[in-house]
Design a protein around this motif. Sequence first.
Motif, PDB file in Angstrom:
ATOM      1  N   GLY A 149      37.985  45.735  40.340  1.00  0.00           N
ATOM      2  CA  GLY A 149      38.977  45.814  41.410  1.00  0.00           C
ATOM      3  C   GLY A 149      40.349  46.214  40.934  1.00  0.00           C
ATOM      4  N   GLY A 150      40.434  46.896  39.793  1.00  0.00           N
ATOM      5  CA  GLY A 150      41.716  47.244  39.204  1.00  0.00           C
ATOM      6  C   GLY A 150      42.387  48.462  39.813  1.00  0.00           C
ATOM      7  N   ARG A 151      43.284  49.036  39.044  1.00  0.00           N
ATOM      8  CA  ARG A 151      44.164  50.092  39.544  1.00  0.00           C
ATOM      9  C   ARG A 151      43.399  51.290  40.098  1.00  0.00           C
ATOM     10  NH1 ARG A 151      47.907  50.556  35.223  1.00  0.00           N
ATOM     11  NH2 ARG A 151      49.086  48.916  36.311  1.00  0.00           N
ATOM     12  N   LEU A 152      42.271  51.644  39.516  1.00  0.00           N
ATOM     13  CA  LEU A 152      41.519  52.826  39.935  1.00  0.00           C
ATOM     14  C   LEU A 152      40.383  52.497  40.897  1.00  0.00           C
ATOM     15  CD1 LEU A 152      41.268  54.675  36.490  1.00  0.00           C
ATOM     16  CD2 LEU A 152      43.075  54.809  38.223  1.00  0.00           C
ATOM     17  N   SER A 153      40.260  51.255  41.281  1.00  0.00           N
ATOM     18  CA  SER A 153      39.160  50.828  42.143  1.00  0.00           C
ATOM     19  C   SER A 153      39.339  51.303  43.579  1.00  0.00           C
ATOM     20  CB  SER A 153      39.052  49.304  42.126  1.00  0.00           C
ATOM     21  OG  SER A 153      38.127  48.839  43.081  1.00  0.00           O
ATOM     22  N   GLN A 154      38.208  51.652  44.218  1.00  0.00           N
ATOM     23  CA  GLN A 154      38.236  52.011  45.632  1.00  0.00           C
ATOM     24  C   GLN A 154      38.179  50.792  46.550  1.00  0.00           C
ATOM     25  OE1 GLN A 154      34.903  54.739  46.082  1.00  0.00           O
ATOM     26  NE2 GLN A 154      36.215  56.518  45.725  1.00  0.00           N
ATOM     27  N   VAL A 155      37.730  49.661  46.030  1.00  0.00           N
ATOM     28  CA  VAL A 155      37.509  48.499  46.892  1.00  0.00           C
ATOM     29  C   VAL A 155      38.365  47.289  46.538  1.00  0.00           C
ATOM     30  CG1 VAL A 155      35.135  49.183  47.409  1.00  0.00           C
ATOM     31  CG2 VAL A 155      35.593  47.638  45.485  1.00  0.00           C
ATOM     32  N   GLY A 156      39.022  47.309  45.374  1.00  0.00           N
ATOM     33  CA  GLY A 156      39.743  46.120  44.931  1.00  0.00           C
ATOM     34  C   GLY A 156      40.783  45.638  45.920  1.00  0.00           C
ATOM     35  N   TYR A 157      41.540  46.574  46.488  1.00  0.00           N
ATOM     36  CA  TYR A 157      42.605  46.189  47.407  1.00  0.00           C
ATOM     37  C   TYR A 157      42.030  45.558  48.675  1.00  0.00           C
ATOM     38  CZ  TYR A 157      47.042  46.455  49.962  1.00  0.00           C
ATOM     39  OH  TYR A 157      48.184  46.156  50.662  1.00  0.00           O
ATOM     40  N   PHE A 178      40.311  42.785  35.296  1.00  0.00           N
ATOM     41  CA  PHE A 178      40.425  43.792  36.337  1.00  0.00           C
ATOM     42  C   PHE A 178      39.897  45.174  35.967  1.00  0.00           C
ATOM     43  CE2 PHE A 178      43.906  40.753  37.176  1.00  0.00           C
ATOM     44  CZ  PHE A 178      43.603  40.394  38.475  1.00  0.00           C
ATOM     45  N   ASP A 179      39.747  45.456  34.684  1.00  0.00           N
ATOM     46  CA  ASP A 179      39.486  46.835  34.288  1.00  0.00           C
ATOM     47  C   ASP A 179      38.680  46.875  33.000  1.00  0.00           C
ATOM     48  OD1 ASP A 179      39.864  49.658  33.468  1.00  0.00           O
ATOM     49  OD2 ASP A 179      41.449  49.684  34.986  1.00  0.00           O
ATOM     50  N   PRO A 196      41.164  47.111  28.760  1.00  0.00           N
ATOM     51  CA  PRO A 196      41.879  45.830  28.772  1.00  0.00           C
ATOM     52  C   PRO A 196      43.381  45.954  28.986  1.00  0.00           C
ATOM     53  CG  PRO A 196      40.299  45.884  26.984  1.00  0.00           C
ATOM     54  CD  PRO A 196      40.345  47.268  27.544  1.00  0.00           C
ATOM     55  N   GLU A 197      44.020  46.923  28.362  1.00  0.00           N
ATOM     56  CA  GLU A 197      45.471  47.055  28.509  1.00  0.00           C
ATOM     57  C   GLU A 197      45.848  47.482  29.912  1.00  0.00           C
ATOM     58  OE1 GLU A 197      47.821  46.045  26.456  1.00  0.00           O
ATOM     59  OE2 GLU A 197      46.121  45.248  25.314  1.00  0.00           O
ATOM     60  N   ARG A 198      45.089  48.402  30.466  1.00  0.00           N
ATOM     61  CA  ARG A 198      45.348  48.820  31.845  1.00  0.00           C
ATOM     62  C   ARG A 198      45.102  47.666  32.805  1.00  0.00           C
ATOM     63  NH1 ARG A 198      42.133  53.975  33.178  1.00  0.00           N
ATOM     64  NH2 ARG A 198      40.406  52.495  33.383  1.00  0.00           N
ATOM     65  N   GLY A 199      44.056  46.883  32.523  1.00  0.00           N
ATOM     66  CA  GLY A 199      43.773  45.724  33.358  1.00  0.00           C
ATOM     67  C   GLY A 199      44.862  44.673  33.283  1.00  0.00           C
ATOM     68  N   LYS A 200      45.403  44.449  32.070  1.00  0.00           N
ATOM     69  CA  LYS A 200      46.483  43.476  31.920  1.00  0.00           C
ATOM     70  C   LYS A 200      47.731  43.940  32.654  1.00  0.00           C
ATOM     71  CE  LYS A 200      47.182  41.380  27.981  1.00  0.00           C
ATOM     72  NZ  LYS A 200      47.579  41.053  26.586  1.00  0.00           N
ATOM     73  N   SER A 201      48.079  45.204  32.503  1.00  0.00           N
ATOM     74  CA  SER A 201      49.246  45.744  33.189  1.00  0.00           C
ATOM     75  C   SER A 201      49.107  45.605  34.696  1.00  0.00           C
ATOM     76  CB  SER A 201      49.426  47.221  32.809  1.00  0.00           C
ATOM     77  OG  SER A 201      50.346  47.865  33.649  1.00  0.00           O
ATOM     78  N   PHE A 202      47.932  45.928  35.180  1.00  0.00           N
ATOM     79  CA  PHE A 202      47.684  45.842  36.623  1.00  0.00           C
ATOM     80  C   PHE A 202      47.775  44.398  37.104  1.00  0.00           C
ATOM     81  CE2 PHE A 202      44.696  45.412  40.222  1.00  0.00           C
ATOM     82  CZ  PHE A 202      45.298  46.300  41.108  1.00  0.00           C
ATOM     83  N   GLY A 203      47.103  43.486  36.405  1.00  0.00           N
ATOM     84  CA  GLY A 203      47.119  42.093  36.812  1.00  0.00           C
ATOM     85  C   GLY A 203      48.516  41.507  36.836  1.00  0.00           C
ATOM     86  N   ALA A 234      33.758  43.138  41.830  1.00  0.00           N
ATOM     87  CA  ALA A 234      34.032  44.439  42.450  1.00  0.00           C
ATOM     88  C   ALA A 234      33.805  45.530  41.408  1.00  0.00           C
ATOM     89  CB  ALA A 234      35.457  44.483  43.001  1.00  0.00           C
ATOM     90  N   THR A 235      32.605  45.554  40.868  1.00  0.00           N
ATOM     91  CA  THR A 235      32.231  46.462  39.787  1.00  0.00           C
ATOM     92  C   THR A 235      31.029  47.296  40.237  1.00  0.00           C
ATOM     93  OG1 THR A 235      30.799  44.757  38.857  1.00  0.00           O
ATOM     94  CG2 THR A 235      33.048  44.876  38.000  1.00  0.00           C
ATOM     95  N   PRO A 236      30.642  48.329  39.475  1.00  0.00           N
ATOM     96  CA  PRO A 236      29.464  49.122  39.844  1.00  0.00           C
ATOM     97  C   PRO A 236      28.194  48.273  39.960  1.00  0.00           C
ATOM     98  CG  PRO A 236      30.774  50.316  38.241  1.00  0.00           C
ATOM     99  CD  PRO A 236      31.384  48.939  38.345  1.00  0.00           C
ATOM    100  N   ASN A 237      27.255  48.760  40.780  1.00  0.00           N
ATOM    101  CA  ASN A 237      26.064  48.000  41.164  1.00  0.00           C
ATOM    102  C   ASN A 237      25.290  47.429  39.983  1.00  0.00           C
ATOM    103  OD1 ASN A 237      26.864  49.086  43.592  1.00  0.00           O
ATOM    104  ND2 ASN A 237      25.085  50.407  43.844  1.00  0.00           N
ATOM    105  N   GLY A 238      25.137  48.236  38.941  1.00  0.00           N
ATOM    106  CA  GLY A 238      24.290  47.840  37.828  1.00  0.00           C
ATOM    107  C   GLY A 238      24.798  46.654  37.038  1.00  0.00           C
ATOM    108  N   THR A 239      26.036  46.260  37.255  1.00  0.00           N
ATOM    109  CA  THR A 239      26.617  45.116  36.539  1.00  0.00           C
ATOM    110  C   THR A 239      26.550  43.824  37.343  1.00  0.00           C
ATOM    111  OG1 THR A 239      28.857  45.483  37.407  1.00  0.00           O
ATOM    112  CG2 THR A 239      28.239  46.687  35.412  1.00  0.00           C
ATOM    113  N   HIS A 240      26.223  43.903  38.625  1.00  0.00           N
ATOM    114  CA  HIS A 240      26.347  42.747  39.515  1.00  0.00           C
ATOM    115  C   HIS A 240      25.524  41.549  39.061  1.00  0.00           C
ATOM    116  CE1 HIS A 240      27.625  45.364  43.228  1.00  0.00           C
ATOM    117  NE2 HIS A 240      28.505  45.374  42.247  1.00  0.00           N
ATOM    118  N   PHE A 241      24.253  41.795  38.710  1.00  0.00           N
ATOM    119  CA  PHE A 241      23.361  40.675  38.406  1.00  0.00           C
ATOM    120  C   PHE A 241      23.860  39.871  37.215  1.00  0.00           C
ATOM    121  CE2 PHE A 241      19.699  38.869  36.147  1.00  0.00           C
ATOM    122  CZ  PHE A 241      19.193  38.041  37.138  1.00  0.00           C
TER     123      PHE A 241
END
Length: 392
Positions: free
Chosen positions: A19-27, A47-48, A51-58, A92-99
């Motif tokens: 659900g980070g900065r580049l996510s289509q659904v995070g917001y 979030f991402d 890691p650095e982009r995720g930290k900045s976003f969070g 809020a990640t791609p399908n294959g990671t959900h489980f």
Amino acid sequence: MHNGEKQIERPLRWAMVGGGRLSQVGYKHRIGALRDNTAFQLTAGAFDIDPERGKSFGMNLGVEEDRCYADYKTMFAEEAGREDGIEAVSIATPNGTHFAICKAALEAGLHVICEKPLFFTSEEGELIKTLAEEKGKIVGVTYGFSGAPMLLQMRAMIAQGKIGDIRIVDLQYTHGFCASEESEKHSDAQKWRVDPAVAGPSFVLGDLSTHTYYMSQLIMPEMKIERLLCDRQSFVGSRAPLEDNAYVLMHYENGAVGTMWTSSVNAGCMDGHRIRIVGSKASLEWRDSRPDELVYEVQGKPMQKLIRGMPYLDELCLAEERLGALHAEGLSEAWSNIYLKFAIAMDAKNRGDNDMLDTLIYPDIKAGTDGIRWIENCVRSADGGAVWVDFE
């Protein structure tokens, strides 16, 4: 009517995976969770994948730096050691990671809210359902459109016999934004949606039609599919074996028939999400593009247009109201409604309030697993040569 007052004792400490900065659904998730700040508070996140982009976003969201984690495993471990650790997480990640993420979250003692489609197989769904029961936790699924109040008006009117016996179910969720392969070239999110290793066994059947299938079950909880036939196409050849267009024919146990058209290649379409239920006496129709309106057509009488927020509506519908008549609501309010119900369900589960859980209408783990079964049956029919199959 919702007015922002607390419906649980205190907000749940909540985190996101993805659900980070580049996510289509995070917001959309954050709009839903935080519209009522009495329900959830965002306190941590992984979030991402960067890691650095995720930290900045969070941190830009107001999350403390030391609670912006590099990955979900670290977050679950670190938060478990805090007195003020997270209690719930959204995936809020791609399908294959959900489980894997959902299983790890439950094992860490967290309630879970997950994107759809939940997993690749119904067996995975049943495993998570069993684990959630063992851990005493809620698993919710973000069928975001299902929070639109007028869907509950449809449910109430059908239950009251306003349209008679259901004969025809006409479902559609289509758009044209993937009419060419250019969409994959310019969007990382679209690229993984057509990769079977990440997206699973379908594209639009899982990405789009699961929403509408759940909404039809929400509206008509007693209606069960007996068998179906699915014919799917990959009009953009590079997407094969995943489909970008599909037609599904359905036979229901009560003798009704149904159709579902789902597509991402309906070129030029901006209004392709609708539900029409035809009964022996009348019909009801709802469109996502006009969520405040419900068309009610009684045979032999003038068409009626029911408007959200008006006192003539059923209490089941009015209870989901937020802004009042004349003030348009939309997808953000729908997401807020289902997130509020997630919070109420989690609080009830914590308190052992089974009466509350038995009456609460929201997309739970059963709804998510039913969505997986929908995809499995459609794929089984299509891959068998567009043949009729018993709905399993």
